[in-house]
Design a protein around this motif. Structure first.
Motif, PDB file in Angstrom:
ATOM      1  N   GLY A   1       4.007 -19.424   7.096  1.00  0.00           N
ATOM      2  CA  GLY A   1       4.042 -18.620   8.313  1.00  0.00           C
ATOM      3  C   GLY A   1       4.593 -17.245   8.024  1.00  0.00           C
ATOM      4  N   ARG A   2       4.639 -16.408   9.027  1.00  0.00           N
ATOM      5  CA  ARG A   2       5.017 -15.010   8.852  1.00  0.00           C
ATOM      6  C   ARG A   2       6.535 -14.833   8.747  1.00  0.00           C
ATOM      7  NH1 ARG A   2       1.578 -10.637  12.114  1.00  0.00           N
ATOM      8  NH2 ARG A   2       2.751  -9.423  10.573  1.00  0.00           N
ATOM      9  N   ASN A   3       6.900 -13.673   8.244  1.00  0.00           N
ATOM     10  CA  ASN A   3       8.306 -13.282   8.178  1.00  0.00           C
ATOM     11  C   ASN A   3       8.860 -13.216   9.602  1.00  0.00           C
ATOM     12  OD1 ASN A   3      10.709 -12.407   7.023  1.00  0.00           O
ATOM     13  ND2 ASN A   3      10.105 -10.250   7.022  1.00  0.00           N
ATOM     14  N   GLY A   4       9.985 -13.902   9.818  1.00  0.00           N
ATOM     15  CA  GLY A   4      10.552 -13.996  11.158  1.00  0.00           C
ATOM     16  C   GLY A   4      10.146 -15.254  11.886  1.00  0.00           C
ATOM     17  N   ILE A   5       9.210 -16.023  11.309  1.00  0.00           N
ATOM     18  CA  ILE A   5       8.773 -17.280  11.914  1.00  0.00           C
ATOM     19  C   ILE A   5       9.037 -18.453  10.963  1.00  0.00           C
ATOM     20  CG2 ILE A   5       6.782 -18.586  12.759  1.00  0.00           C
ATOM     21  CD1 ILE A   5       5.603 -15.919  13.708  1.00  0.00           C
TER      22      ILE A   5
ATOM     23  N   TYR B   1      12.594  -7.830   2.439  1.00  0.00           N
ATOM     24  CA  TYR B   1      11.459  -7.069   1.904  1.00  0.00           C
ATOM     25  C   TYR B   1      10.307  -8.044   1.715  1.00  0.00           C
ATOM     26  CZ  TYR B   1       8.655  -4.244  -1.358  1.00  0.00           C
ATOM     27  OH  TYR B   1       7.634  -3.553  -1.974  1.00  0.00           O
ATOM     28  N   ALA B   2       9.399  -8.087   2.692  1.00  0.00           N
ATOM     29  CA  ALA B   2       8.373  -9.130   2.710  1.00  0.00           C
ATOM     30  C   ALA B   2       6.953  -8.600   2.615  1.00  0.00           C
ATOM     31  CB  ALA B   2       8.498  -9.966   3.986  1.00  0.00           C
ATOM     32  N   GLU B   3       6.767  -7.297   2.593  1.00  0.00           N
ATOM     33  CA  GLU B   3       5.429  -6.733   2.454  1.00  0.00           C
ATOM     34  C   GLU B   3       5.534  -5.336   1.868  1.00  0.00           C
ATOM     35  OE1 GLU B   3       3.433  -6.002   6.173  1.00  0.00           O
ATOM     36  OE2 GLU B   3       5.299  -5.524   7.204  1.00  0.00           O
ATOM     37  N   ARG B   4       4.489  -4.946   1.169  1.00  0.00           N
ATOM     38  CA  ARG B   4       4.446  -3.622   0.542  1.00  0.00           C
ATOM     39  C   ARG B   4       3.552  -2.716   1.389  1.00  0.00           C
ATOM     40  NH1 ARG B   4       1.683  -2.222  -5.303  1.00  0.00           N
ATOM     41  NH2 ARG B   4       2.050   0.030  -5.253  1.00  0.00           N
ATOM     42  N   ILE B   5       4.125  -1.685   1.990  1.00  0.00           N
ATOM     43  CA  ILE B   5       3.365  -0.803   2.870  1.00  0.00           C
ATOM     44  C   ILE B   5       3.346   0.634   2.376  1.00  0.00           C
ATOM     45  CG2 ILE B   5       3.707  -2.237   4.911  1.00  0.00           C
ATOM     46  CD1 ILE B   5       5.945  -0.327   5.754  1.00  0.00           C
ATOM     47  N   ASP B   6       3.814   0.869   1.151  1.00  0.00           N
ATOM     48  CA  ASP B   6       3.796   2.195   0.543  1.00  0.00           C
ATOM     49  C   ASP B   6       3.272   2.055  -0.877  1.00  0.00           C
ATOM     50  OD1 ASP B   6       4.280   4.679  -0.610  1.00  0.00           O
ATOM     51  OD2 ASP B   6       6.253   4.915   0.319  1.00  0.00           O
ATOM     52  N   TYR B   7       2.100   2.645  -1.147  1.00  0.00           N
ATOM     53  CA  TYR B   7       1.484   2.473  -2.463  1.00  0.00           C
ATOM     54  C   TYR B   7       2.353   3.035  -3.581  1.00  0.00           C
ATOM     55  CZ  TYR B   7       0.205   7.453  -2.394  1.00  0.00           C
ATOM     56  OH  TYR B   7       0.249   8.822  -2.358  1.00  0.00           O
ATOM     57  N   ARG B   8       3.293   3.911  -3.231  1.00  0.00           N
ATOM     58  CA  ARG B   8       4.175   4.488  -4.252  1.00  0.00           C
ATOM     59  C   ARG B   8       5.331   3.568  -4.617  1.00  0.00           C
ATOM     60  NH1 ARG B   8       5.000   9.671  -0.543  1.00  0.00           N
ATOM     61  NH2 ARG B   8       5.244   7.869   0.838  1.00  0.00           N
ATOM     62  N   LYS B   9       5.578   2.568  -3.785  1.00  0.00           N
ATOM     63  CA  LYS B   9       6.658   1.617  -4.035  1.00  0.00           C
ATOM     64  C   LYS B   9       6.066   0.357  -4.641  1.00  0.00           C
ATOM     65  CE  LYS B   9      10.592  -0.684  -1.810  1.00  0.00           C
ATOM     66  NZ  LYS B   9      11.326  -0.905  -0.542  1.00  0.00           N
TER      67      LYS B   9
ATOM     68  N   TYR C   1       4.408 -19.107  -7.727  1.00  0.00           N
ATOM     69  CA  TYR C   1       4.342 -20.277  -6.862  1.00  0.00           C
ATOM     70  C   TYR C   1       3.864 -19.968  -5.445  1.00  0.00           C
ATOM     71  CZ  TYR C   1       5.565 -24.948  -5.124  1.00  0.00           C
ATOM     72  OH  TYR C   1       5.524 -26.212  -4.580  1.00  0.00           O
ATOM     73  N   ARG C   2       4.557 -19.092  -4.727  1.00  0.00           N
ATOM     74  CA  ARG C   2       4.197 -18.725  -3.360  1.00  0.00           C
ATOM     75  C   ARG C   2       4.020 -17.215  -3.289  1.00  0.00           C
ATOM     76  NH1 ARG C   2       6.222 -22.698   0.357  1.00  0.00           N
ATOM     77  NH2 ARG C   2       5.297 -21.448   2.015  1.00  0.00           N
ATOM     78  N   ASN C   3       3.472 -16.738  -2.157  1.00  0.00           N
ATOM     79  CA  ASN C   3       3.140 -15.322  -2.032  1.00  0.00           C
ATOM     80  C   ASN C   3       3.801 -14.691  -0.805  1.00  0.00           C
ATOM     81  OD1 ASN C   3       1.669 -12.953  -2.831  1.00  0.00           O
ATOM     82  ND2 ASN C   3       0.274 -13.321  -1.123  1.00  0.00           N
ATOM     83  N   ASP C   4       5.034 -15.116  -0.512  1.00  0.00           N
ATOM     84  CA  ASP C   4       5.754 -14.563   0.632  1.00  0.00           C
ATOM     85  C   ASP C   4       6.847 -13.607   0.158  1.00  0.00           C
ATOM     86  OD1 ASP C   4       4.465 -16.157   2.752  1.00  0.00           O
ATOM     87  OD2 ASP C   4       5.369 -17.843   1.692  1.00  0.00           O
ATOM     88  N   GLY C   5       7.681 -13.177   1.108  1.00  0.00           N
ATOM     89  CA  GLY C   5       8.812 -12.350   0.742  1.00  0.00           C
ATOM     90  C   GLY C   5       9.921 -13.117   0.051  1.00  0.00           C
ATOM     91  N   ILE C   6       9.923 -14.441   0.191  1.00  0.00           N
ATOM     92  CA  ILE C   6      10.926 -15.270  -0.478  1.00  0.00           C
ATOM     93  C   ILE C   6      10.808 -15.075  -1.985  1.00  0.00           C
ATOM     94  CG2 ILE C   6      11.701 -17.638  -0.896  1.00  0.00           C
ATOM     95  CD1 ILE C   6      12.256 -16.662   1.921  1.00  0.00           C
TER      96      ILE C   6
END
Length: 624
Positions: A472-476, A482-490, A500-505
């Motif tokens: 499920g989503r971050n917060g749920i 830091y759970a998603e990348r929204i700046d291509y420079r970062k 193993y998994r593809n979340d912010g964990i």
């Protein structure tokens, strides 16, 4: 697809029972897929079928198959397919090389893969391919020679010019690999009522700098290279290839769109070209006129400069064409915000949601996201929600990736492609039956935005591996800072271990025994993780946890059941020689039934391998 620096690890196989269940799903009829495919067309900003019904194309790219991208195969140092082939030719003759690639193409994507994509509810496949698949084996030999040394490129260009003038390019449709493979995919997809987008991913000469994407010998040669007659020969060859494709598929309703050229990039004044996409305009205008000149009415997908997103001088009014119908404009969305209010000041830069929608409205053309992905599940879910809300179709990158957590299917590690053992393992591991479905990625792309579902069945009494938290989503399902990348420079990974998994964990490999091979670490204060558990019988239980702490400051984890605290773990610094210890804590009676178990980080520093609930109750807390 834009190259990523990949740092992946090894993964265990899922249980056999899961695969049995998976194959059962594949054999079941797919709901809502009973009508035949018809030719698609543009109607204002919508894509519709022959009956006028809007069709929103949502699907998967099958990248890495008909054009090898090094990071997909974890051969990053080789950097491109041509360099992979050149490396292989140092140890094998060309016939053996061609035989290996024939086997690779026969195994990497099959009908079983397409059936699996369809079973998830997707309705299209984007097919990235290399132009060299439309060369004969003998013609590819000339390209192989050019890949070995820059000194051979000029001779290769002249040879291409001769073949072009003598009409010896792309003529043997029955025997050329490219046509045969496209026909296979069309057949597999049609059986599932799925459309196909034909994508020239590696154009003759190369459409940019990144040879991982376009497998070029010299950057931007598509736009700059001239032959002895002064012709932009690679462009002439590109037009001829699309003429041949149009001649073969012009009446084929299984083909949704022609994607003329993937991701032109760095076509600008810094590289001796124009700053207003003039060169791209000329070639796109030639391609459109050539296809329309054959009476082909397919949707034509245009990709802008800057990896498919920037359309200055490429809007419908600027193109040098007579027929402006059935044009579709593309965006490739990576590492950008999903906020629907975020907008770029350049209205012709359309990878942001607001710009996509505004461009569609202004020019009354459909828009489509031909590639999106390479991020966390949190970002995937947000992107899908934003695009679906706007009625904009999308195609996830990618179907398969070696040790990849962002793809639909994960390919196990195989060794080196340059060794016989590695190649044998690669050919085995890329087969569908050997791949591991990334169920969390599938859930993020297809599930409701507010959904939280178990990743694995978890019972008390029993052991709960820390990495088997809910999907499920971050917060749920969890909270991570830091759970998603929204700046291509970062470029920092959202999952510090990227395994193993593809979340912010943040998950790392874990060799401690017993474990499932992974552990949750880098837990910041205030972060939490949810697990859906079933308590078999009401009663008193002892909580044990396998933990470590590399810092001198004590860490503290709070365990809750349905938001009620049931135990607190204090983790002091552990020894480097034996970092993992088992900590036990008495608890109150647990009620029977289905519950939410939450791990809350009060003080950071601990890593967690597993939690174990037993019926005995030690009276002291200690380590071992």
């Amino acid at each position: 697809m834009k190259k990523l620096d990949s740092q992946r690890r090894r993964y265990p196989l899922r249980p056999t029972l899961y695969y049995c269940f998976l194959w059962l799903i594949l054999l079941l009829p797919i709901p809502g897929k009973t009508q035949s495919l018809t030719m698609l067309r543009a109607e204002g900003g919508k894509t519709v079928d022959a009956n006028g019904k809007e069709i929103v194309l949502r699907g998967f790219n099958v990248g890495g198959w008909l054009l090898q991208e090094s990071y997909i195969l974890k051969t990053d140092t080789l950097d491109s397919q041509a360099r992979i082939r050149a490396g292989l030719l140092r140890t094998m003759p060309e016939k053996e090389l061609e035989d290996f690639y024939a086997q690779y193409r026969a195994k990497f994507v099959t009908k079983a893969d397409i059936d699996f994509v369809a079973a998830q509810g997707f309705n299209c496949v984007r097919l990235p391919f290399h132009y060299d698949l439309f060369l004969t084996r003998e013609q590819r030999r000339a390209r192989n020679l050019a890949s070995r040394s820059p000194r051979n490129v000029a001779a290769y260009v002249q040879t291409l010019s001769q073949w072009y003038d003598q009409n010896q390019l792309f003529t043997d449709a029955k025997n050329l690999d490219g046509f045969r493979l496209i026909d296979d995919v069309l057949s597999w997809c049609a059986a599932n009522k799925m459309y196909v987008i034909l994508d020239l991913h590696a154009a003759p000469g190369g459409q940019g700098f990144d040879r991982n994407i376009n497998d070029n010998f010299v950057p931007l040669d598509l736009w700059k290279r001239k032959d002895a007659k002064g012709r932009l020969i690679y462009q002439d060859i590109t037009v001829r290839l699309w003429e041949k494709l149009a001649a073969r598929y012009q009446k084929d309703p299984r083909v949704a769109m022609y994607d003329f050229i993937n991701e032109p990039h760095k076509v600008n004044a810094d590289n001796g070209l124009s700053n207003d996409n003039a060169e791209i305009n000329v070639l796109y205008s030639r391609l459109i006129n050539a296809v329309r000149g054959q009476g082909d009415k397919h949707l034509l997908l245009l990709e802008g400069n800057g990896y498919g997103n920037e359309y200055t001088n490429l809007t419908p009014d600027k193109l040098q064409i007579q027929d402006r119908s059935n044009l579709v404009y593309n965006a490739h969305r990576y590492w950008c915000p999903n906020d629907p209010a975020a907008a770029d000041s350049n209205p012709n830069q359309i990878n942001l949601l607001a710009n996509l929608a505004a461009f569609r409205t202004k020019w009354q053309v459909p828009v489509w996201v031909g590639e999106t992905g390479e991020n966390s599940n949190e970002w995937f879910a947000g992107a899908v929600q934003g695009l679906n809300n706007q009625g904009i179709g999308w195609c996830h990158w990618n179907l398969k990736r070696v040790e990849g957590v962002t793809s639909l299917l994960r390919v196990r590690h195989y060794g080196s492609i340059l060794t016989p053992e590695g190649r044998a393992a690669l050919l085995r591991n890329v087969e569908f039956k050997q791949c591991i479905p990334n169920r969390d990625v599938i859930a993020a792309l297809t599930g409701p935005a507010t959904a939280r579902t178990p990743f694995a069945p978890l019972s008390i009494p029993g052991t709960i591996h820390a990495t088997d938290y809910d999907m499920g989503r971050n917060g749920i399902a969890y909270h991570d800072s830091y759970a998603e990348r929204i700046d291509y420079r970062k470029e920092a990974p959202t999952n510090n271990g990227s395994v193993y998994r593809n979340d912010g964990i943040d998950i790392q490999m874990n060799t401690d025994k017993p474990s499932n091979g992974f552990a949750v670490g880098d837990m910041a204060a205030g972060e939490w993780i949810n697990y859906t558990v079933t308590v078999a019988k009401a009663g008193a239980y002892t909580l044990q946890a396998r933990v470590k702490n590399d810092s001198a400051t004590p860490a503290r984890l709070l365990v809750k059941l349905d938001d009620a605290p049931i135990g607190s773990l204090t983790v002091n610094q552990t020894q480097a020689a034996a970092p993992w210890v088992t900590v036990a804590v008495p608890m109150a009676t647990l009620p029977a039934g289905r519950h939410t178990l939450t791990l809350y980080v009060e003080q950071p520093g601990a890593s967690l391998s597993w939690l174990q609930f037993n019926s005995t109750t030690p009276t002291t807390q200690g380590g071992q």
